[in-house]
Design a protein around this motif. Structure first.
Motif, PDB file in Angstrom:
ATOM      1  N   LYS A 217      60.412  43.955  32.968  1.00 57.28           N
ATOM      2  CA  LYS A 217      60.777  43.761  34.361  1.00 57.28           C
ATOM      3  C   LYS A 217      62.136  42.801  34.411  1.00 57.28           C
ATOM      4  N   LEU A 218      61.877  41.713  33.476  1.00 58.00           N
ATOM      5  CA  LEU A 218      62.953  40.918  33.528  1.00 58.00           C
ATOM      6  C   LEU A 218      64.417  41.072  32.596  1.00 58.00           C
ATOM      7  N   TYR A 219      64.101  41.606  31.634  1.00 59.63           N
ATOM      8  CA  TYR A 219      65.147  42.076  30.614  1.00 59.63           C
ATOM      9  C   TYR A 219      65.507  43.556  30.354  1.00 59.63           C
ATOM     10  N   ARG A 220      65.040  44.303  31.299  1.00 59.20           N
ATOM     11  CA  ARG A 220      65.109  45.629  30.883  1.00 59.20           C
ATOM     12  C   ARG A 220      64.615  46.243  29.601  1.00 59.20           C
ATOM     13  N   ALA A 221      65.185  47.091  28.913  1.00 58.65           N
ATOM     14  CA  ALA A 221      64.930  47.816  27.722  1.00 58.65           C
ATOM     15  C   ALA A 221      65.259  47.075  26.612  1.00 58.65           C
ATOM     16  N   THR A 222      66.298  46.457  26.407  1.00 60.40           N
ATOM     17  CA  THR A 222      66.889  45.605  25.570  1.00 60.40           C
ATOM     18  C   THR A 222      66.268  44.388  25.044  1.00 60.40           C
ATOM     19  N   LEU A 223      65.863  44.502  23.700  1.00 61.44           N
ATOM     20  CA  LEU A 223      65.076  43.425  23.230  1.00 61.44           C
ATOM     21  C   LEU A 223      65.883  42.565  22.394  1.00 61.44           C
ATOM     22  N   VAL A 224      65.807  41.445  22.850  1.00 62.18           N
ATOM     23  CA  VAL A 224      66.766  40.201  22.018  1.00 62.18           C
ATOM     24  C   VAL A 224      65.766  39.142  22.005  1.00 62.18           C
ATOM     25  N   PRO A 225      65.553  38.618  20.722  1.00 61.43           N
ATOM     26  CA  PRO A 225      64.604  37.808  20.470  1.00 61.43           C
ATOM     27  C   PRO A 225      64.580  36.495  21.119  1.00 61.43           C
ATOM     28  N   GLN A 226      65.883  36.027  21.578  1.00 66.04           N
ATOM     29  CA  GLN A 226      66.052  34.694  22.440  1.00 66.04           C
ATOM     30  C   GLN A 226      65.622  34.963  23.773  1.00 66.04           C
ATOM     31  N   HIS A 227      65.469  36.161  24.239  1.00 66.13           N
ATOM     32  CA  HIS A 227      64.915  36.449  25.425  1.00 66.13           C
ATOM     33  C   HIS A 227      63.341  36.444  25.502  1.00 66.13           C
ATOM     34  N   VAL A 228      62.848  36.553  24.465  1.00 66.19           N
ATOM     35  CA  VAL A 228      61.424  36.825  24.074  1.00 66.19           C
ATOM     36  C   VAL A 228      61.016  35.086  24.267  1.00 66.19           C
ATOM     37  N   VAL A 229      61.879  34.410  23.430  1.00 66.73           N
ATOM     38  CA  VAL A 229      61.245  32.860  23.229  1.00 66.73           C
ATOM     39  C   VAL A 229      61.477  32.405  24.820  1.00 66.73           C
ATOM     40  N   GLU A 230      62.779  32.550  25.463  1.00 73.21           N
ATOM     41  CA  GLU A 230      62.823  31.951  26.575  1.00 73.21           C
ATOM     42  C   GLU A 230      61.604  32.505  27.689  1.00 73.21           C
ATOM     43  N   LEU A 231      61.289  33.649  27.532  1.00 71.17           N
ATOM     44  CA  LEU A 231      60.058  34.148  28.296  1.00 71.17           C
ATOM     45  C   LEU A 231      58.575  33.317  28.109  1.00 71.17           C
ATOM     46  N   LEU A 232      58.422  33.349  26.737  1.00 70.21           N
ATOM     47  CA  LEU A 232      57.205  32.910  26.249  1.00 70.21           C
ATOM     48  C   LEU A 232      57.012  31.150  26.461  1.00 70.21           C
ATOM     49  N   VAL A 233      58.240  30.580  26.565  1.00 69.02           N
ATOM     50  CA  VAL A 233      58.392  28.940  26.299  1.00 69.02           C
ATOM     51  C   VAL A 233      58.639  28.619  27.644  1.00 69.02           C
ATOM     52  N   LEU A 234      59.730  29.007  28.106  1.00 69.21           N
ATOM     53  CA  LEU A 234      60.445  28.563  29.517  1.00 69.21           C
ATOM     54  C   LEU A 234      60.287  29.070  30.792  1.00 69.21           C
ATOM     55  N   HIS A 235      59.854  30.314  30.968  1.00 71.09           N
ATOM     56  CA  HIS A 235      59.662  30.774  32.322  1.00 71.09           C
ATOM     57  C   HIS A 235      58.633  30.213  33.176  1.00 71.09           C
ATOM     58  N   PRO A 236      59.140  29.838  34.249  1.00 73.24           N
ATOM     59  CA  PRO A 236      58.269  28.994  35.233  1.00 73.24           C
ATOM     60  C   PRO A 236      57.030  29.847  35.722  1.00 73.24           C
ATOM     61  N   ASP A 237      57.575  31.131  35.958  1.00 67.91           N
ATOM     62  CA  ASP A 237      56.421  31.979  36.743  1.00 67.91           C
ATOM     63  C   ASP A 237      55.590  32.875  35.815  1.00 67.91           C
ATOM     64  N   ALA A 238      55.960  33.260  34.446  1.00 66.63           N
ATOM     65  CA  ALA A 238      54.962  33.917  33.714  1.00 66.63           C
ATOM     66  C   ALA A 238      53.769  33.294  33.409  1.00 66.63           C
ATOM     67  N   PRO A 239      52.682  33.732  33.875  1.00 67.63           N
ATOM     68  CA  PRO A 239      51.414  33.139  33.653  1.00 67.63           C
ATOM     69  C   PRO A 239      50.920  32.763  32.274  1.00 67.63           C
ATOM     70  N   THR A 278      60.463  18.184  30.161  1.00 65.59           N
ATOM     71  CA  THR A 278      61.230  18.549  29.343  1.00 65.59           C
ATOM     72  C   THR A 278      61.468  20.222  29.230  1.00 65.59           C
ATOM     73  N   LEU A 279      60.366  20.750  29.339  1.00 63.89           N
ATOM     74  CA  LEU A 279      60.293  22.135  29.381  1.00 63.89           C
ATOM     75  C   LEU A 279      61.082  22.710  30.518  1.00 63.89           C
ATOM     76  N   ALA A 280      60.947  22.200  31.667  1.00 64.39           N
ATOM     77  CA  ALA A 280      61.742  22.328  32.832  1.00 64.39           C
ATOM     78  C   ALA A 280      63.153  22.422  32.558  1.00 64.39           C
ATOM     79  N   PHE A 281      63.579  21.480  31.884  1.00 66.28           N
ATOM     80  CA  PHE A 281      65.202  20.962  31.707  1.00 66.28           C
ATOM     81  C   PHE A 281      65.701  21.407  30.247  1.00 66.28           C
ATOM     82  N   THR A 282      64.741  22.283  29.526  1.00 60.65           N
ATOM     83  CA  THR A 282      65.452  22.793  28.428  1.00 60.65           C
ATOM     84  C   THR A 282      66.042  24.390  28.646  1.00 60.65           C
ATOM     85  N   THR A 283      66.947  24.529  27.743  1.00 55.64           N
ATOM     86  CA  THR A 283      67.249  25.804  27.715  1.00 55.64           C
ATOM     87  C   THR A 283      67.166  26.550  26.562  1.00 55.64           C
ATOM     88  N   SER A 284      67.179  27.982  26.476  1.00 57.89           N
ATOM     89  CA  SER A 284      66.911  28.674  25.205  1.00 57.89           C
ATOM     90  C   SER A 284      68.151  28.296  23.933  1.00 57.89           C
TER      91      SER A 284
END
Length: 332
Positions: A217-239, A278-284
């Motif tokens: 839903k967030l990144y479409r079908a293209t799989l990029v490792p950096q996006h996976v890390v961004e989602l699992l570590v930094l996303h504020p709304d992913a439970p 720290t997590l709120a202000f960290t970037t991928s």
């Protein structure tokens, strides 16, 4: 609330969450073996590392064999972090606060424990095994929903949430860190695309933390490792992201000391607030610069430190002789 009662709530939440996450990891690996993307025994070694049981396993077994690892992580009573052991200890904690939790929650947890205790199977990739791990996930979510909808929003409820979200943050950090190290992804500088085999492994990682559909839903079908890390570590709304869980730990600690305004009352609250900020202000990009695996190890160490301070602040009291509680700091 007595320290003993608070500890029962807290550890009930942690053990249920731990059992669920172990079921996610082991169940997903069962399914991904069908795709034959890696050597089975090598993959089971990775699962042992995720659960933190490689050293203990090697004390009992000479080599990594699929059937032995699966049984050790699921049913072995000598492994304090096996699924059966976690549910046993969650049930024992719930028994200690039977008058403080709802009948619905107790019945659901007791029913799951009795079912797991009687379950056995043989054979790799068996459909019964896959369904078994799915059921643990479903029943864990049922128990979580019952706690959310049938228990007073008092101190006990906050300690259940504190245990569940702290355990979730630790588990997701470990799952991503260990699997990221095992993947050893190589990408083309020109296209930044993964091979189909590499993509399959990353999708497996997302499924193991129930974030596969969220990622699409967030990144479409293209799989990029950096996006996976961004989602699992930094996303504020992913439970099931680390940031989401840490934020809940911080807010729950604030609720326990009844301090909604900025500031802190004790060290656990201070450390949780610092990690949350720290997590709120960290970037991928910053995580990439530090290295994903070293960064996640630092996060996991910070979470364990928070857990130690929670223990000392809320639960440290002289244990009576013959006390049957088994949780210790070594299990944080």
């Amino acid at each position: 609330m007595l320290s003993r009662i608070a500890e029962y709530h807290y550890w009930m939440g942690r053990y249920i969450e731990r059992a669920e996450n172990n079921a996610r990891v082991v169940g997903d690996f069962y399914q991904t073996q069908l795709d034959n993307y890696t050597d089975g025994n090598l993959g089971w070694g990775m699962v042992l590392e995720i659960t933190g049981e490689r050293a203990n396993y090697q004390k009992q077994f000479s080599a990594v064999h699929a059937a032995e690892v699966e049984n050790y992580l699921t049913f072995n009573p000598t492994n304090p972090n096996s699924i059966l052991s976690c549910l046993t200890q969650a049930r024992e904690n719930a028994r200690g606060i039977r008058d403080q939790i709802s009948s619905e929650l107790w019945l659901a947890l007791n029913r799951l424990y009795l079912e797991i205790r009687e379950t056995r199977w043989e054979g790799m990739g068996d459909a019964q095994a896959v369904n078994f791990y799915e059921r643990i996930k479903e029943q864990s979510q049922l128990i979580d929903g019952l706690a959310h909808s049938t228990i007073l929003r008092g101190t006990g409820w906050h300690f259940i949430r504190l245990g569940r979200f702290l355990e979730r943050a630790i588990q997701v950090s470990r799952i991503l860190g260990v699997r990221y190290a095992y993947l050893q992804t190589t990408t083309s500088p020109e296209t930044n695309l993964l091979t189909s085999q590499q993509a399959q492994q990353w999708y497996s990682l997302l499924r193991s933390v129930s974030c596969f559909e969220v990622y699409l839903k967030l990144y479409r079908a293209t799989l990029v490792p950096q996006h996976v890390v961004e989602l699992l570590v930094l996303h504020p709304d992913a439970p099931r992201s680390v940031r989401f869980a840490v934020n809940k730990v911080h807010s729950t600690l604030a609720a326990l000391v009844q301090q909604p305004s900025p500031g802190y009352r004790h060290e656990a609250q201070r450390l949780a607030g610092r990690l949350d900020a720290t997590l709120a202000f960290t970037t991928s990009g910053e995580i990439d610069q530090q290295g994903v695996v070293p960064y996640l190890r630092k996060v996991e160490a910070a979470l364990n430190q928070i857990g130690e301070h929670i223990h000392h602040i809320y639960f440290k009291y002289p244990a009576p002789q013959g006390h049957l509680q088994t949780q210790t700091l070594s299990q944080l």
